[in-house]
Design a protein around this motif. Structure first.
Motif, PDB file in Angstrom:
ATOM      1  N   GLY A 114      28.589  46.813  45.545  1.00  0.00           N
ATOM      2  CA  GLY A 114      27.224  46.714  46.050  1.00  0.00           C
ATOM      3  C   GLY A 114      26.795  45.310  46.406  1.00  0.00           C
ATOM      4  O   GLY A 114      25.649  45.085  46.791  1.00  0.00           O
ATOM      5  N   SER A 115      27.715  44.361  46.294  1.00  0.00           N
ATOM      6  CA  SER A 115      27.359  42.962  46.534  1.00  0.00           C
ATOM      7  C   SER A 115      27.560  42.578  48.000  1.00  0.00           C
ATOM      8  O   SER A 115      28.463  43.074  48.676  1.00  0.00           O
ATOM      9  N   ASP A 116      26.715  41.675  48.484  1.00  0.00           N
ATOM     10  CA  ASP A 116      26.885  41.139  49.830  1.00  0.00           C
ATOM     11  C   ASP A 116      27.974  40.079  49.880  1.00  0.00           C
ATOM     12  O   ASP A 116      28.404  39.689  50.968  1.00  0.00           O
ATOM     13  N   MET A 117      28.395  39.609  48.721  1.00  0.00           N
ATOM     14  CA  MET A 117      29.473  38.620  48.681  1.00  0.00           C
ATOM     15  C   MET A 117      30.823  39.309  48.844  1.00  0.00           C
ATOM     16  O   MET A 117      31.020  40.425  48.360  1.00  0.00           O
ATOM     17  N   TRP A 118      31.741  38.630  49.506  1.00  0.00           N
ATOM     18  CA  TRP A 118      33.120  39.123  49.589  1.00  0.00           C
ATOM     19  C   TRP A 118      33.894  38.462  48.463  1.00  0.00           C
ATOM     20  O   TRP A 118      34.060  37.244  48.422  1.00  0.00           O
ATOM     21  N   LEU A 119      34.356  39.286  47.517  1.00  0.00           N
ATOM     22  CA  LEU A 119      35.027  38.781  46.330  1.00  0.00           C
ATOM     23  C   LEU A 119      36.383  39.449  46.148  1.00  0.00           C
ATOM     24  O   LEU A 119      36.549  40.627  46.485  1.00  0.00           O
ATOM     25  N   GLN A 120      37.324  38.699  45.587  1.00  0.00           N
ATOM     26  CA  GLN A 120      38.620  39.236  45.214  1.00  0.00           C
ATOM     27  C   GLN A 120      38.820  39.004  43.727  1.00  0.00           C
ATOM     28  O   GLN A 120      38.558  37.898  43.224  1.00  0.00           O
ATOM     29  N   ALA A 121      39.276  40.037  43.003  1.00  0.00           N
ATOM     30  CA  ALA A 121      39.447  39.931  41.552  1.00  0.00           C
ATOM     31  C   ALA A 121      40.905  39.662  41.189  1.00  0.00           C
ATOM     32  O   ALA A 121      41.824  40.223  41.792  1.00  0.00           O
ATOM     33  N   TYR A 122      41.104  38.822  40.170  1.00  0.00           N
ATOM     34  CA  TYR A 122      42.428  38.483  39.652  1.00  0.00           C
ATOM     35  C   TYR A 122      42.331  38.343  38.129  1.00  0.00           C
ATOM     36  O   TYR A 122      41.256  38.443  37.542  1.00  0.00           O
ATOM     37  N   HIS A 123      43.469  38.056  37.502  1.00  0.00           N
ATOM     38  CA  HIS A 123      43.470  37.556  36.131  1.00  0.00           C
ATOM     39  C   HIS A 123      44.262  36.250  36.126  1.00  0.00           C
ATOM     40  O   HIS A 123      44.942  35.915  37.101  1.00  0.00           O
ATOM     41  N   PHE A 124      44.159  35.502  35.036  1.00  0.00           N
ATOM     42  CA  PHE A 124      44.859  34.210  34.942  1.00  0.00           C
ATOM     43  C   PHE A 124      45.553  34.104  33.587  1.00  0.00           C
ATOM     44  O   PHE A 124      44.981  34.464  32.560  1.00  0.00           O
ATOM     45  N   ARG A 125      46.780  33.610  33.619  1.00  0.00           N
ATOM     46  CA  ARG A 125      47.517  33.363  32.373  1.00  0.00           C
ATOM     47  C   ARG A 125      48.609  32.346  32.658  1.00  0.00           C
ATOM     48  O   ARG A 125      49.363  32.501  33.631  1.00  0.00           O
ATOM     49  N   ASP A 126      48.690  31.301  31.832  1.00  0.00           N
ATOM     50  CA  ASP A 126      49.800  30.362  31.987  1.00  0.00           C
ATOM     51  C   ASP A 126      50.828  30.596  30.880  1.00  0.00           C
ATOM     52  O   ASP A 126      50.648  31.466  30.021  1.00  0.00           O
ATOM     53  N   GLN A 127      51.910  29.864  30.917  1.00  0.00           N
ATOM     54  CA  GLN A 127      53.002  30.121  29.979  1.00  0.00           C
ATOM     55  C   GLN A 127      52.712  29.578  28.582  1.00  0.00           C
ATOM     56  O   GLN A 127      53.493  29.802  27.658  1.00  0.00           O
ATOM     57  N   GLU A 128      51.606  28.865  28.425  1.00  0.00           N
ATOM     58  CA  GLU A 128      51.142  28.485  27.086  1.00  0.00           C
ATOM     59  C   GLU A 128      50.158  29.519  26.542  1.00  0.00           C
ATOM     60  O   GLU A 128      49.527  29.306  25.514  1.00  0.00           O
ATOM     61  N   LYS A 129      50.028  30.631  27.289  1.00  0.00           N
ATOM     62  CA  LYS A 129      49.181  31.775  26.909  1.00  0.00           C
ATOM     63  C   LYS A 129      47.695  31.451  26.932  1.00  0.00           C
ATOM     64  O   LYS A 129      46.889  32.094  26.248  1.00  0.00           O
TER      65      LYS A 129
END
Length: 408
Positions: A318-333
């Motif tokens: 429902g947002s007027d913004m164009w957004l892309q969803a992700y997650h983040f994790r590095d190898q130090e957790k």
């Protein structure tokens, strides 16, 4: 009838696009919405009617040739119609001619996607968001990128929050009088989808194995995807496991959330994360009840992350913004549950915590993400079980989960 975020988006699309397709899980409210939108001027056709389905599949071109302006419900049951629709709109390109719904994402089929390119707008509709249930216009995403939060006056916390999370967003499940009846509905829903709707998009010989596979996935919701491990639960290969996950995504039961990464951080995990899209389904699969959560609050963590993830996806529709969803994790957790990237490159991060207390150490992942983004980092929030908004330094704060559906 609930006012849906997608209402205005569909109206806008119908005003300038020949074909509009609403995709999302069965029983999420798509039929109710399209029947309301087309109640005066559109012919309504459903592929759940066997006679209509037989006619459509026997002669797709002839079936579409007789239609001027129509709503076609559950079009995934007759994907042959989409090529006939393409021919029809090429001959008559008026906007709003075809409003379609699909409980499986038929647009993942390359031939169909390519044939309708430039002629179709696809909108995703998930089960009810809390803001839709509360009939408020949320500003959470806008506030997130502005970094502007305050304490929530009537926050839902503690056991009340547990009940909201376990309830999920399917209208029919919510209408059930008690938790046992909601879980009965959820189990029946999953059986129906796996035994019936799945046949519309694929041939799966061992449906009983797939049911076991889904239950195994439920135990790993919120974790990194491991196709070999998933496959071992029913003794199938990595490739077959990957195919099954893809089919469940097409049916909008689960979603694999891709990783966000930057060249400035070399040691980043580039593995997708598994999420279920509704907490009522997830709770039913895992046998989690309010009584069990009271006895062991650790059970709330995966459910709460699924709840927030699903709510954010719903707000995005429902947002007027164009957004892309992700997650983040590095190898130090160091990790961030949800990363949202706006089309101008600005980034926010959300970490979910099933606790009424937040500490500075809970922001490790968000600080790592902020360092990787530099000036592109707009804000980072830890969503937690409290009414209070508390600053934890520049562009970082602990924020009430109820902010997801706060009106003002």
């Amino acid at each position: 009838m609930y006012k849906r975020f997608l209402d205005m988006r569909v109206r806008e699309a119908l005003s300038d696009t020949p074909v509009v397709l609403i995709v999302g899980p069965r029983r999420s409210g798509k039929t109710t919405l399209v029947q309301y939108l087309g109640r005066n001027e559109r012919t309504y056709i459903t592929m759940d009617d066997q006679t209509v389905l037989d006619a459509a599949t026997a002669d797709p071109a002839g079936f579409i040739r007789e239609i001027d302006i129509a709503t076609i419900d559950e079009v995934q049951r007759a994907p042959e119609l989409l090529l006939a629709i393409k021919k029809s709109v090429d001959e008559d390109y008026r906007p709003g001619r075809f409003l379609l719904t699909g409980s499986a994402n038929v647009m993942t089929l390359p031939k169909i996607a390519d044939s309708l390119a430039g002629r179709i707008e696809i909108l995703r509709m998930l089960p009810l968001a809390r803001a839709e249930i509360e009939t408020v216009e949320p500003k959470f995403l806008e506030r997130l990128f502005e970094g502007q939060f305050q304490s929530v006056k009537n926050a839902v916390v503690g056991e009340d929050l547990m009940e909201v999370v376990l309830q999920g967003g399917f209208p029919e499940a919510m209408a059930r009088g008690n938790e046992r009846r909601r879980q009965d509905w959820a189990r029946s829903y999953l059986t129906s989808v796996l035994n019936s709707d799945l046949r519309d998009i694929a041939v799966v010989e061992q449906l009983t194995d797939l049911s076991k596979f889904v239950r195994f996935l439920a135990e790993h919701s919120g974790q990194l995807v491991n196709y070999s491990r998933f496959g071992s639960s029913i003794n199938v290969s990595h490739k077959t496991s990957q195919r099954y996950v893809g089919l469940l995504e097409q049916l909008f039961i689960i979603m694999t959330l891709q990783p966000w990464y930057s060249n400035s951080i070399k040691r980043i995990t580039r593995t997708a994360k598994l999420h279920f899209l509704d907490t009522a389904l997830l709770a039913a699969l895992r046998g989690i009840t309010l009584k069990r959560v009271r006895q062991n609050r650790n059970l709330l963590g995966p459910l709460l992350e699924t709840f927030v993830f699903s709510e954010v996806l719903k707000l995005m529709t429902g947002s007027d913004m164009w957004l892309q969803a992700y997650h983040f994790r590095d190898q130090e957790k160091h990790e961030v549950d949800i990363v949202l990237e706006r089309n101008d490159g600005m980034i926010v991060g959300l970490e979910v915590k099933a606790s009424a207390t937040v500490r500075s150490t809970d922001f490790k992942g968000l600080r790592t993400l902020a360092g990787a983004c530099g000036d592109r980092f707009a804000f980072g929030a830890v969503l937690y079980d409290s009414a209070d908004a508390v600053s934890f330094g520049e562009r970082l704060a602990a924020v009430s989960i109820s902010s997801l559906w706060e009106a003002k």
